[in-house]
Design a protein around this motif. Sequence first.
Motif, PDB file in Angstrom:
ATOM      1  N   ARG A 101      26.242  39.135  -0.237  1.00 28.87           N
ATOM      2  CA  ARG A 101      26.665  40.066  -1.286  1.00 28.87           C
ATOM      3  C   ARG A 101      28.116  39.804  -1.665  1.00 28.87           C
ATOM      4  NH1 ARG A 101      24.892  41.523  -5.413  1.00 28.87           N
ATOM      5  NH2 ARG A 101      22.881  42.189  -4.750  1.00 28.87           N
ATOM      6  N   ALA A 102      28.952  39.474  -0.673  1.00 32.66           N
ATOM      7  CA  ALA A 102      30.362  39.201  -0.938  1.00 32.66           C
ATOM      8  C   ALA A 102      30.531  37.977  -1.829  1.00 32.66           C
ATOM      9  CB  ALA A 102      31.114  39.018   0.376  1.00 32.66           C
ATOM     10  N   ILE A 103      29.749  36.946  -1.584  1.00 40.64           N
ATOM     11  CA  ILE A 103      29.829  35.736  -2.412  1.00 40.64           C
ATOM     12  C   ILE A 103      29.405  36.050  -3.840  1.00 40.64           C
ATOM     13  CG2 ILE A 103      28.832  33.434  -2.797  1.00 40.64           C
ATOM     14  CD1 ILE A 103      28.861  33.075   0.271  1.00 40.64           C
ATOM     15  N   LEU A 104      28.360  36.833  -4.009  1.00 34.88           N
ATOM     16  CA  LEU A 104      27.919  37.221  -5.351  1.00 34.88           C
ATOM     17  C   LEU A 104      29.006  38.056  -6.036  1.00 34.88           C
ATOM     18  CD1 LEU A 104      25.823  37.333  -7.585  1.00 34.88           C
ATOM     19  CD2 LEU A 104      24.793  39.292  -6.426  1.00 34.88           C
ATOM     20  N   ASN A 105      29.585  39.010  -5.322  1.00 32.86           N
ATOM     21  CA  ASN A 105      30.634  39.852  -5.902  1.00 32.86           C
ATOM     22  C   ASN A 105      31.862  39.031  -6.309  1.00 32.86           C
ATOM     23  OD1 ASN A 105      29.107  42.180  -5.671  1.00 32.86           O
ATOM     24  ND2 ASN A 105      29.992  42.763  -3.711  1.00 32.86           N
ATOM     25  N   ALA A 119      38.535  31.935  -4.458  1.00 35.41           N
ATOM     26  CA  ALA A 119      37.992  30.640  -4.025  1.00 35.41           C
ATOM     27  C   ALA A 119      38.215  30.452  -2.522  1.00 35.41           C
ATOM     28  CB  ALA A 119      38.646  29.512  -4.810  1.00 35.41           C
ATOM     29  N   GLN A 120      39.376  30.852  -2.045  1.00 32.63           N
ATOM     30  CA  GLN A 120      39.668  30.756  -0.617  1.00 32.63           C
ATOM     31  C   GLN A 120      38.699  31.628   0.184  1.00 32.63           C
ATOM     32  OE1 GLN A 120      41.721  28.774   1.088  1.00 32.63           O
ATOM     33  NE2 GLN A 120      41.024  29.696   2.995  1.00 32.63           N
ATOM     34  N   ARG A 121      38.510  32.852  -0.276  1.00 35.41           N
ATOM     35  CA  ARG A 121      37.596  33.780   0.415  1.00 35.41           C
ATOM     36  C   ARG A 121      36.159  33.250   0.380  1.00 35.41           C
ATOM     37  NH1 ARG A 121      36.096  36.287   4.435  1.00 35.41           N
ATOM     38  NH2 ARG A 121      34.880  38.166   4.112  1.00 35.41           N
ATOM     39  N   ARG A 122      35.745  32.710  -0.766  1.00 32.52           N
ATOM     40  CA  ARG A 122      34.386  32.159  -0.884  1.00 32.52           C
ATOM     41  C   ARG A 122      34.217  30.981   0.058  1.00 32.52           C
ATOM     42  NH1 ARG A 122      33.736  32.847  -5.864  1.00 32.52           N
ATOM     43  NH2 ARG A 122      35.106  31.169  -6.513  1.00 32.52           N
ATOM     44  N   SER A 123      35.248  30.145   0.176  1.00 31.02           N
ATOM     45  CA  SER A 123      35.210  29.006   1.108  1.00 31.02           C
ATOM     46  C   SER A 123      35.034  29.478   2.535  1.00 31.02           C
ATOM     47  CB  SER A 123      36.490  28.186   0.998  1.00 31.02           C
ATOM     48  OG  SER A 123      36.572  27.561  -0.239  1.00 31.02           O
ATOM     49  N   GLU A 124      35.775  30.522   2.894  1.00 28.41           N
ATOM     50  CA  GLU A 124      35.663  31.078   4.242  1.00 28.41           C
ATOM     51  C   GLU A 124      34.249  31.596   4.506  1.00 28.41           C
ATOM     52  OE1 GLU A 124      38.686  34.095   4.260  1.00 28.41           O
ATOM     53  OE2 GLU A 124      40.318  32.622   4.325  1.00 28.41           O
ATOM     54  N   LEU A 125      33.684  32.296   3.510  1.00 27.06           N
ATOM     55  CA  LEU A 125      32.333  32.844   3.674  1.00 27.06           C
ATOM     56  C   LEU A 125      31.292  31.739   3.782  1.00 27.06           C
ATOM     57  CD1 LEU A 125      32.568  35.806   1.132  1.00 27.06           C
ATOM     58  CD2 LEU A 125      32.369  36.001   3.633  1.00 27.06           C
ATOM     59  N   LEU A 126      31.415  30.713   2.957  1.00 23.71           N
ATOM     60  CA  LEU A 126      30.461  29.602   3.029  1.00 23.71           C
ATOM     61  C   LEU A 126      30.557  28.898   4.379  1.00 23.71           C
ATOM     62  CD1 LEU A 126      30.691  28.064  -0.561  1.00 23.71           C
ATOM     63  CD2 LEU A 126      28.695  29.175   0.474  1.00 23.71           C
ATOM     64  N   THR A 127      31.765  28.686   4.850  1.00 19.81           N
ATOM     65  CA  THR A 127      31.963  28.050   6.158  1.00 19.81           C
ATOM     66  C   THR A 127      31.365  28.909   7.263  1.00 19.81           C
ATOM     67  OG1 THR A 127      33.969  26.951   5.391  1.00 19.81           O
ATOM     68  CG2 THR A 127      33.697  27.154   7.768  1.00 19.81           C
ATOM     69  N   GLU A 128      31.581  30.211   7.154  1.00 16.59           N
ATOM     70  CA  GLU A 128      31.033  31.169   8.114  1.00 16.59           C
ATOM     71  C   GLU A 128      29.508  31.086   8.164  1.00 16.59           C
ATOM     72  OE1 GLU A 128      31.150  35.870   7.857  1.00 16.59           O
ATOM     73  OE2 GLU A 128      33.182  35.024   7.816  1.00 16.59           O
ATOM     74  N   LEU A 129      28.892  30.819   7.015  1.00 14.11           N
ATOM     75  CA  LEU A 129      27.434  30.711   6.928  1.00 14.11           C
ATOM     76  C   LEU A 129      26.925  29.299   7.238  1.00 14.11           C
ATOM     77  CD1 LEU A 129      26.917  32.859   3.714  1.00 14.11           C
ATOM     78  CD2 LEU A 129      26.226  33.471   6.045  1.00 14.11           C
ATOM     79  N   GLY A 130      27.856  28.368   7.509  1.00 12.47           N
ATOM     80  CA  GLY A 130      27.458  27.016   7.892  1.00 12.47           C
ATOM     81  C   GLY A 130      27.330  26.044   6.733  1.00 12.47           C
ATOM     82  N   PHE A 131      27.935  26.340   5.607  1.00 13.85           N
ATOM     83  CA  PHE A 131      27.870  25.453   4.444  1.00 13.85           C
ATOM     84  C   PHE A 131      29.255  24.888   4.149  1.00 13.85           C
ATOM     85  CE2 PHE A 131      24.487  28.576   3.841  1.00 13.85           C
ATOM     86  CZ  PHE A 131      23.389  27.752   3.633  1.00 13.85           C
ATOM     87  N   GLU A 132      29.247  23.707   3.511  1.00 15.69           N
ATOM     88  CA  GLU A 132      30.514  23.121   3.078  1.00 15.69           C
ATOM     89  C   GLU A 132      31.074  23.980   1.948  1.00 15.69           C
ATOM     90  OE1 GLU A 132      30.352  18.899   2.156  1.00 15.69           O
ATOM     91  OE2 GLU A 132      28.527  18.754   3.359  1.00 15.69           O
ATOM     92  N   HIS A 133      32.374  24.010   1.839  1.00 13.03           N
ATOM     93  CA  HIS A 133      32.975  24.798   0.765  1.00 13.03           C
ATOM     94  C   HIS A 133      33.306  23.894  -0.423  1.00 13.03           C
ATOM     95  CE1 HIS A 133      37.008  23.532   2.185  1.00 13.03           C
ATOM     96  NE2 HIS A 133      36.460  23.671   3.368  1.00 13.03           N
ATOM     97  N   ASN A 134      32.217  23.434  -1.057  1.00 12.61           N
ATOM     98  CA  ASN A 134      32.314  22.619  -2.264  1.00 12.61           C
ATOM     99  C   ASN A 134      31.075  22.903  -3.126  1.00 12.61           C
ATOM    100  OD1 ASN A 134      30.199  21.188  -1.014  1.00 12.61           O
ATOM    101  ND2 ASN A 134      31.567  19.581  -0.275  1.00 12.61           N
ATOM    102  N   ARG A 135      30.943  22.180  -4.219  1.00 16.69           N
ATOM    103  CA  ARG A 135      29.821  22.395  -5.145  1.00 16.69           C
ATOM    104  C   ARG A 135      28.471  22.198  -4.439  1.00 16.69           C
ATOM    105  NH1 ARG A 135      30.505  19.416 -10.617  1.00 16.69           N
ATOM    106  NH2 ARG A 135      31.618  21.309 -11.150  1.00 16.69           N
ATOM    107  N   LYS A 136      28.378  21.168  -3.618  1.00 12.39           N
ATOM    108  CA  LYS A 136      27.128  20.886  -2.894  1.00 12.39           C
ATOM    109  C   LYS A 136      26.796  22.031  -1.929  1.00 12.39           C
ATOM    110  CE  LYS A 136      25.098  17.562   0.294  1.00 12.39           C
ATOM    111  NZ  LYS A 136      25.367  16.404   1.153  1.00 12.39           N
ATOM    112  N   GLY A 137      27.800  22.488  -1.202  1.00 15.07           N
ATOM    113  CA  GLY A 137      27.593  23.591  -0.265  1.00 15.07           C
ATOM    114  C   GLY A 137      27.138  24.851  -0.971  1.00 15.07           C
ATOM    115  N   MET A 138      27.718  25.127  -2.140  1.00 14.33           N
ATOM    116  CA  MET A 138      27.313  26.312  -2.901  1.00 14.33           C
ATOM    117  C   MET A 138      25.871  26.182  -3.357  1.00 14.33           C
ATOM    118  SD  MET A 138      28.244  29.221  -3.768  1.00 14.33           S
ATOM    119  CE  MET A 138      28.901  30.356  -4.926  1.00 14.33           C
ATOM    120  N   SER A 139      25.484  25.014  -3.834  1.00 12.54           N
ATOM    121  CA  SER A 139      24.092  24.788  -4.257  1.00 12.54           C
ATOM    122  C   SER A 139      23.127  24.966  -3.082  1.00 12.54           C
ATOM    123  CB  SER A 139      23.923  23.378  -4.836  1.00 12.54           C
ATOM    124  OG  SER A 139      24.659  23.257  -6.018  1.00 12.54           O
ATOM    125  N   GLN A 140      23.507  24.437  -1.933  1.00 10.03           N
ATOM    126  CA  GLN A 140      22.662  24.588  -0.746  1.00 10.03           C
ATOM    127  C   GLN A 140      22.568  26.058  -0.349  1.00 10.03           C
ATOM    128  OE1 GLN A 140      24.725  21.961   1.950  1.00 10.03           O
ATOM    129  NE2 GLN A 140      23.412  20.207   1.433  1.00 10.03           N
TER     130      GLN A 140
END
Length: 159
Positions: A4-8, A57-78
Motif C-alpha cells: 500500500r505504501a508503494i502505491l501511495n 524515490a528513496q522511500r520506494r527503494s527502501e520498500l522494494l529492497t525490504e520486499l526483496g526486489f531491486e530498486h530499479n525499473r526491473k525490480g518495480m516490474s517484478q
Amino acid sequence: MPQRAILNLSLQDSKTVTTLHDILLKERTALEKRDAEALESLLGEKQTYIDQLNANAQRRSELLTELGFEHNRKGMSQYIATLPIEDQEELSTRWQELESTLEKCKELNLVNAKVLQHTRAAVDRLLTIYRGSAVKSVSLYGEDGAATRGNEHRSITKA
C-alpha cells in the motif's frame, strides 16, 4: 503494509510530477519573457517538488529492497507482477503515467536549459561589447558607418 505504501508513493509522485510539469511550462514562459522574479520563484518551487520526488524515490527503494526486489525499473516490474490483478492494474497504470510525465519533464527541462544557455550567451556578447572589448567575430560600425572588427578596443560612448 509495504504494498500500500508503494502505491501511495506512486500516487503522490504522479501528482507531484504533474505539478512539476506545469512549473516547467511556466519556467519556459518566464525564460522567454526574461522575467527574473518569476524565474526565481519558480526555481524555488521546482526544487521543492524535486526534493519530494527524491524523498519518495528513496522511500520506494527502501520498500522494494525490504520486499526483496531491486530498486530499479526491473525490480518495480517484478514487484508489480506479484500483486493481485486489480492492484497490478492500478499500480502499473500509475507507474506508466509517472514514467511518461517524468520523461516529458526531462524534455522540458532540457529545452529550458537551452533557452537559458542562449540567453546567457547573448548577454555575455552584449557585456563584451559594452565593455569595449568585443571578440573578433563581432562586427561593429564606426562613426563613418564602416564595419570595424571587434578586436578594436573602443569605448561604448564612441559610435
